[in-house]
Design a protein around this motif. Structure first.
Motif, PDB file in Angstrom:
ATOM      1  N   LEU A 123     -17.677 -41.026  -7.879  1.00  0.00           N
ATOM      2  CA  LEU A 123     -17.063 -39.818  -7.338  1.00  0.00           C
ATOM      3  C   LEU A 123     -16.985 -39.895  -5.819  1.00  0.00           C
ATOM      4  CD1 LEU A 123     -19.099 -37.310  -9.497  1.00  0.00           C
ATOM      5  CD2 LEU A 123     -16.720 -37.936  -9.861  1.00  0.00           C
ATOM      6  N   GLN A 124     -15.865 -39.426  -5.266  1.00  0.00           N
ATOM      7  CA  GLN A 124     -15.678 -39.427  -3.820  1.00  0.00           C
ATOM      8  C   GLN A 124     -16.280 -38.149  -3.237  1.00  0.00           C
ATOM      9  OE1 GLN A 124     -14.413 -42.057  -2.144  1.00  0.00           O
ATOM     10  NE2 GLN A 124     -14.300 -43.073  -4.131  1.00  0.00           N
ATOM     11  N   LEU A 125     -17.586 -38.181  -2.967  1.00  0.00           N
ATOM     12  CA  LEU A 125     -18.275 -36.989  -2.471  1.00  0.00           C
ATOM     13  C   LEU A 125     -18.961 -37.219  -1.127  1.00  0.00           C
ATOM     14  CD1 LEU A 125     -19.883 -35.492  -5.707  1.00  0.00           C
ATOM     15  CD2 LEU A 125     -17.910 -34.645  -4.429  1.00  0.00           C
ATOM     16  N   GLY A 126     -18.779 -38.357  -0.524  1.00  0.00           N
ATOM     17  CA  GLY A 126     -19.448 -38.637   0.741  1.00  0.00           C
ATOM     18  C   GLY A 126     -18.724 -38.042   1.933  1.00  0.00           C
ATOM     19  N   LEU A 127     -19.493 -37.669   2.943  1.00  0.00           N
ATOM     20  CA  LEU A 127     -18.954 -37.161   4.199  1.00  0.00           C
ATOM     21  C   LEU A 127     -19.299 -38.143   5.309  1.00  0.00           C
ATOM     22  CD1 LEU A 127     -20.036 -33.453   3.825  1.00  0.00           C
ATOM     23  CD2 LEU A 127     -17.681 -34.179   4.197  1.00  0.00           C
ATOM     24  N   PRO A 128     -18.298 -38.690   6.021  1.00  0.00           N
ATOM     25  CA  PRO A 128     -18.615 -39.604   7.127  1.00  0.00           C
ATOM     26  C   PRO A 128     -19.293 -38.863   8.264  1.00  0.00           C
ATOM     27  CG  PRO A 128     -16.276 -39.061   7.139  1.00  0.00           C
ATOM     28  CD  PRO A 128     -16.842 -38.471   5.878  1.00  0.00           C
ATOM     29  N   LEU A 129     -20.213 -39.557   8.936  1.00  0.00           N
ATOM     30  CA  LEU A 129     -20.931 -38.982  10.067  1.00  0.00           C
ATOM     31  C   LEU A 129     -20.906 -39.953  11.241  1.00  0.00           C
ATOM     32  CD1 LEU A 129     -24.198 -37.515   8.466  1.00  0.00           C
ATOM     33  CD2 LEU A 129     -22.242 -36.223   9.330  1.00  0.00           C
ATOM     34  N   PRO A 130     -20.704 -39.447  12.458  1.00  0.00           N
ATOM     35  CA  PRO A 130     -20.844 -40.319  13.632  1.00  0.00           C
ATOM     36  C   PRO A 130     -22.309 -40.656  13.840  1.00  0.00           C
ATOM     37  CG  PRO A 130     -20.476 -38.062  14.313  1.00  0.00           C
ATOM     38  CD  PRO A 130     -20.338 -38.074  12.818  1.00  0.00           C
ATOM     39  N   ARG A 131     -22.581 -41.753  14.524  1.00  0.00           N
ATOM     40  CA  ARG A 131     -23.955 -42.173  14.737  1.00  0.00           C
ATOM     41  C   ARG A 131     -24.710 -41.202  15.633  1.00  0.00           C
ATOM     42  NH1 ARG A 131     -26.682 -47.117  14.845  1.00  0.00           N
ATOM     43  NH2 ARG A 131     -25.494 -47.574  12.962  1.00  0.00           N
ATOM     44  N   GLU A 132     -24.055 -40.692  16.679  1.00  0.00           N
ATOM     45  CA  GLU A 132     -24.749 -39.840  17.654  1.00  0.00           C
ATOM     46  C   GLU A 132     -23.727 -39.021  18.425  1.00  0.00           C
ATOM     47  OE1 GLU A 132     -25.035 -43.467  20.937  1.00  0.00           O
ATOM     48  OE2 GLU A 132     -26.846 -42.771  19.917  1.00  0.00           O
ATOM     49  N   GLY A 133     -24.202 -38.252  19.392  1.00  0.00           N
ATOM     50  CA  GLY A 133     -23.315 -37.500  20.270  1.00  0.00           C
ATOM     51  C   GLY A 133     -23.073 -36.082  19.804  1.00  0.00           C
ATOM     52  N   ARG A 134     -22.177 -35.387  20.510  1.00  0.00           N
ATOM     53  CA  ARG A 134     -21.924 -33.966  20.267  1.00  0.00           C
ATOM     54  C   ARG A 134     -21.341 -33.725  18.879  1.00  0.00           C
ATOM     55  NH1 ARG A 134     -18.647 -31.756  25.381  1.00  0.00           N
ATOM     56  NH2 ARG A 134     -18.945 -29.772  24.284  1.00  0.00           N
ATOM     57  N   LEU A 135     -20.452 -34.603  18.416  1.00  0.00           N
ATOM     58  CA  LEU A 135     -19.882 -34.401  17.090  1.00  0.00           C
ATOM     59  C   LEU A 135     -20.935 -34.583  16.007  1.00  0.00           C
ATOM     60  CD1 LEU A 135     -17.453 -33.717  15.400  1.00  0.00           C
ATOM     61  CD2 LEU A 135     -16.817 -36.145  15.381  1.00  0.00           C
ATOM     62  N   ARG A 136     -21.858 -35.513  16.199  1.00  0.00           N
ATOM     63  CA  ARG A 136     -22.942 -35.695  15.233  1.00  0.00           C
ATOM     64  C   ARG A 136     -23.774 -34.405  15.122  1.00  0.00           C
ATOM     65  NH1 ARG A 136     -25.419 -39.494  11.567  1.00  0.00           N
ATOM     66  NH2 ARG A 136     -27.359 -38.497  10.998  1.00  0.00           N
TER      67      ARG A 136
ATOM     68  N   LEU B 269     -14.152 -40.191  13.450  1.00  0.00           N
ATOM     69  CA  LEU B 269     -14.346 -40.289  12.004  1.00  0.00           C
ATOM     70  C   LEU B 269     -13.085 -40.694  11.249  1.00  0.00           C
ATOM     71  CD1 LEU B 269     -16.633 -37.164  11.384  1.00  0.00           C
ATOM     72  CD2 LEU B 269     -17.306 -39.551  11.612  1.00  0.00           C
ATOM     73  N   GLY B 270     -11.954 -40.747  11.940  1.00  0.00           N
ATOM     74  CA  GLY B 270     -10.721 -41.159  11.282  1.00  0.00           C
ATOM     75  C   GLY B 270     -10.214 -40.161  10.259  1.00  0.00           C
ATOM     76  N   THR B 271     -10.579 -38.906  10.417  1.00  0.00           N
ATOM     77  CA  THR B 271     -10.145 -37.856   9.500  1.00  0.00           C
ATOM     78  C   THR B 271      -9.902 -36.592  10.302  1.00  0.00           C
ATOM     79  OG1 THR B 271     -10.667 -36.693   7.433  1.00  0.00           O
ATOM     80  CG2 THR B 271     -12.477 -37.032   8.972  1.00  0.00           C
ATOM     81  N   SER B 272      -9.283 -35.615   9.689  1.00  0.00           N
ATOM     82  CA  SER B 272      -9.064 -34.343  10.373  1.00  0.00           C
ATOM     83  C   SER B 272     -10.240 -33.405  10.128  1.00  0.00           C
ATOM     84  CB  SER B 272      -7.772 -33.684   9.880  1.00  0.00           C
ATOM     85  OG  SER B 272      -7.928 -33.231   8.534  1.00  0.00           O
TER      86      SER B 272
END
Length: 282
Positions: A171-184, A222-225
């Protein structure tokens, strides 16, 4: 509208001594159990062997680290996260959870087949049969089957578990996460309190930036919106609520949808099947 409470400080624990549960040629699958209180987490760590992690009851969040980024998976008892050897990962109990872990020796991974998907983290469905088989594995790290019948039984259970894993739907249930920083930090806040803000403007203000800048962060890092990422987060949240047997109309309302039909349309667009089917196993 009252401001949601701040997340509680988590109890962070080191992993149990993994070497005591290490799989081998003789015992290619080892089972481990750990009771986790709400918001307890197991610190990031890695193993030389593959791992399948899920809970018998209670939802868990499994976070992994890759090259420059990572992913997080929110899973109810009917789902499990596959983690290949060497991948750094951490586990958080979204609610009180009875955590079960399978460690797989490389010989067992070979038996799963040459499918390249086993080289990447992913979410698998847990069939009722696989759940019961895992419960039957010995979880005492010092217990060694002595009688030939006990050895044969453990080997049979292991063979059946591997067969169930081969048959399990991914199942496609994963959420990409940046390694660090404000977006993380922002993504972590959204995972902790997904309903704190209803729109991108609210989350942008939370991060002390503009909606336009926040949209750019998601695209570049993250390459996504933002919309696609939040949709996956809401799907994961809905899955957890469905696992608690909450009715669809309540799930739709809690997630901010005007009607159950609007929520149903979102789920169908996102996963290709209606909610009744998507949530059935939860």
């Amino acid at each position: 509208m009252p401001r949601p409470p701040s997340p509680r400080r988590r109890a962070s624990l080191p992993p149990l001594d993994p070497q005591r549960f290490a799989p081998s040629i003789e015992r290619p699958l080892r089972g481990k159990v750990r009771q986790m209180a709400h918001q307890m987490d197991i610190q990031p760590h890695r193993h030389d062997w593959a791992q399948l992690v899920f809970s018998i009851n209670g939802a868990v969040r499994v976070s992994t680290q890759g090259d420059g980024a990572g992913s997080t998976y929110l899973v109810p008892p009917s789902r499990a996260v596959w983690i290949p050897p060497g991948v750094v990962h951490a586990v958080t109990a979204v609610e009180r959870a009875n955590l079960r872990t399978l460690y797989l020796h490389e010989s067992a991974v070979v038996q799963l087949g040459a499918d390249g998907a086993w080289g990447h983290c992913r979410v698998l469905e847990v069939s009722p049969l696989m759940r019961e088989l895992v419960l039957q594995l010995v979880v005492d790290p010092d217990a060694v089957p002595g009688l030939p019948a006990d050895v044969a039984r453990e080997r049979t259970i292991c063979a059946l578990i591997l067969d169930e894993m081969r048959r399990a739907r991914s199942l496609q249930l994963g959420l990409p996460l940046p390694r660090e920083g404000r977006l993380r930090r922002l993504c972590e806040a959204m995972l902790d309190q997904p309903l704190r803000h209803a729109d991108i403007e609210g989350w942008a203000a939370h991060a002390a930036t503009s909606a336009r800048t926040l949209s750019r962060w998601f695209r570049e890092e993250l390459g996504t919106s933002y919309g696609q990422w939040r949709q996956q987060l809401l799907l994961a949240q809905a899955l957890l609520m469905a696992a608690r047997k909450q009715p669809m109309r309540l799930i739709a309302a809690e997630l901010g949808y005007a009607s159950p039909s609007a929520f149903s349309a979102m789920v169908t667009r996102a996963v290709g099947v209606p909610p009744s089917r998507f949530f059935a196993e939860a």
